[in-house]
Write a protein that holds these residues in place. Structure first.
Motif, short mmCIF file in Angstrom:
data_model
loop_
_atom_site.label_atom_id
_atom_site.label_comp_id
_atom_site.label_asym_id
_atom_site.label_seq_id
_atom_site.Cartn_x
_atom_site.Cartn_y
_atom_site.Cartn_z
N ALA A 56 53.63 -19.86 -42.69
CA ALA A 56 53.60 -21.28 -43.08
C ALA A 56 52.20 -21.86 -42.94
N GLU A 57 51.52 -21.51 -41.86
CA GLU A 57 50.19 -22.06 -41.63
C GLU A 57 49.14 -21.42 -42.54
N ALA A 58 49.36 -20.20 -42.96
CA ALA A 58 48.42 -19.58 -43.91
C ALA A 58 48.38 -20.40 -45.21
N GLY A 59 49.56 -20.80 -45.69
CA GLY A 59 49.60 -21.63 -46.89
C GLY A 59 48.97 -23.00 -46.67
N LEU A 60 49.18 -23.56 -45.49
CA LEU A 60 48.58 -24.86 -45.18
C LEU A 60 47.07 -24.74 -45.00
N ARG A 79 47.18 -29.31 -35.19
CA ARG A 79 48.61 -29.07 -35.40
C ARG A 79 48.95 -27.59 -35.55
N ARG A 80 47.97 -26.72 -35.60
CA ARG A 80 48.25 -25.28 -35.77
C ARG A 80 48.86 -24.71 -34.50
N ARG A 81 49.89 -23.86 -34.64
CA ARG A 81 50.63 -23.37 -33.46
C ARG A 81 50.84 -21.86 -33.44
N THR A 82 50.37 -21.14 -34.44
CA THR A 82 50.59 -19.69 -34.46
C THR A 82 50.04 -19.04 -33.19
N GLY A 83 48.85 -19.46 -32.77
CA GLY A 83 48.25 -18.89 -31.56
C GLY A 83 49.07 -19.16 -30.32
N LEU A 116 54.99 -29.59 -43.49
CA LEU A 116 54.66 -30.11 -42.17
C LEU A 116 55.80 -30.91 -41.56
N TYR A 117 56.63 -31.51 -42.38
CA TYR A 117 57.80 -32.23 -41.85
C TYR A 117 58.65 -31.28 -41.01
N VAL A 118 58.83 -30.08 -41.48
CA VAL A 118 59.62 -29.09 -40.75
C VAL A 118 58.87 -28.63 -39.49
N LEU A 119 57.61 -28.29 -39.64
CA LEU A 119 56.84 -27.77 -38.50
C LEU A 119 56.63 -28.83 -37.43
N GLU A 120 56.23 -30.02 -37.84
CA GLU A 120 55.93 -31.07 -36.88
C GLU A 120 57.20 -31.66 -36.27
N GLY A 121 58.24 -31.78 -37.06
CA GLY A 121 59.49 -32.31 -36.53
C GLY A 121 60.05 -31.47 -35.41
N SER A 122 59.76 -30.19 -35.42
CA SER A 122 60.29 -29.30 -34.37
C SER A 122 59.71 -29.63 -33.00
N THR A 123 58.59 -30.35 -32.95
CA THR A 123 58.01 -30.67 -31.64
C THR A 123 58.85 -31.70 -30.90
N GLN A 185 62.78 -26.37 -49.15
CA GLN A 185 62.42 -24.96 -49.35
C GLN A 185 61.95 -24.33 -48.05
N THR A 186 61.16 -25.07 -47.28
CA THR A 186 60.66 -24.54 -46.01
C THR A 186 61.81 -24.29 -45.05
N PHE A 187 62.73 -25.23 -44.94
CA PHE A 187 63.89 -25.05 -44.07
C PHE A 187 64.73 -23.85 -44.52
N ALA A 188 64.91 -23.69 -45.83
CA ALA A 188 65.72 -22.58 -46.35
C ALA A 188 65.11 -21.23 -45.98
N VAL A 189 63.79 -21.11 -46.12
CA VAL A 189 63.13 -19.86 -45.74
C VAL A 189 63.24 -19.65 -44.23
N LEU A 190 63.06 -20.71 -43.46
CA LEU A 190 63.17 -20.59 -42.01
C LEU A 190 64.56 -20.13 -41.59
N ALA A 191 65.60 -20.69 -42.21
CA ALA A 191 66.96 -20.29 -41.89
C ALA A 191 67.20 -18.81 -42.21
N GLY A 192 66.76 -18.39 -43.38
CA GLY A 192 66.93 -16.99 -43.74
C GLY A 192 66.17 -16.06 -42.81
N TRP A 193 64.98 -16.48 -42.42
CA TRP A 193 64.15 -15.66 -41.55
C TRP A 193 64.71 -15.57 -40.14
N CYS A 194 65.40 -16.63 -39.69
CA CYS A 194 65.93 -16.66 -38.33
C CYS A 194 67.32 -16.04 -38.21
N ALA A 195 67.94 -15.71 -39.33
CA ALA A 195 69.29 -15.14 -39.29
C ALA A 195 69.40 -13.91 -38.38
#
Length: 205
Positions: A56-60, A79-83, A116-123, A185-195
């Protein structure tokens, strides 16, 4: 995850309403508030989330290179959190994975704000998760997980700054529908990835 409210036609309200089902799906898949959550499953979840955030952050990052003024106004670098996810994994004895989910390209600031709504909202929920982890017998007293609540006492201020920018962007001519579509779209990919994290929990039950 984001729980915002707004008036009629407010983009933050539209985001909250349009992504409610996907939001609940991700929370159920990860089940980080499970009182039986142990270190091994937490490590598995963190590995999935690290890979997702990296993609997600690579695209951003690509968006930020093209839209430097917007990225600076949003304080994108902070706002980057991968590290942080990688550091948490290392502290818990885990390791990152090479696979990454496929996410749509971030065409412009509309799409960046949706992601970012998905990434930032998770905080926001992350502060609750932090408190829960501290109560679990297998995790209490261990290394503090930092990626869920990266801003500490600035969590509310960082979320408020994101909301202000998003509203101003849409009021200034941004496309609210593109913002909402990108979030879904971001939430959908996250859900599939977390399954797989959910399947791992069920296998241990």
């Amino acid at each position: 995850m984001p729980r915002d409210a707004g008036g009629a036609g407010d983009v933050l309200r539209d985001l909250r309403t349009a992504t409610a089902a996907e939001h609940e799906q991700v929370e159920a898949l990860l089940d980080l508030m499970d009182p039986a959550l142990d270190r091994d499953r937490l490590v598995g979840v963190l590995a999935r989330l690290h890979a997702f955030w990296a993609a997600a952050e690579a695209g951003l990052d690509e968006w930020a290179a093209r839209h430097r003024t917007d990225a600076a106004a949003l304080d994108w670098t902070r706002r980057r959190r991968t590290g942080l996810y990688a550091a948490d994994l290392a502290a818990l004895g885990g390791s990152t994975v090479d696979d990454r989910p496929d996410l749509p390209a971030v065409g412009g600031t509309d799409e960046a704000l949706g992601r970012l709504y998905v990434l930032e909202g998770s905080t926001l929920g992350g502060t609750v998760i932090d408190r829960h982890l501290a109560t679990l017998p297998g995790l209490a007293g261990g290394p503090r997980v930092r990626a869920f609540s990266p801003y500490g006492g600035d969590t509310g201020a960082m979320w408020a700054a994101f909301r202000r920018f998003t509203r101003a962007h849409v009021e200034g001519g941004g496309d609210a529908r593109r913002v909402v579509d990108a979030a879904r779209q971001t939430f959908a990919v996250l859900a599939g990835w977390c399954a797989p994290a959910a399947r791992a929990r069920e296998a241990c039950a």
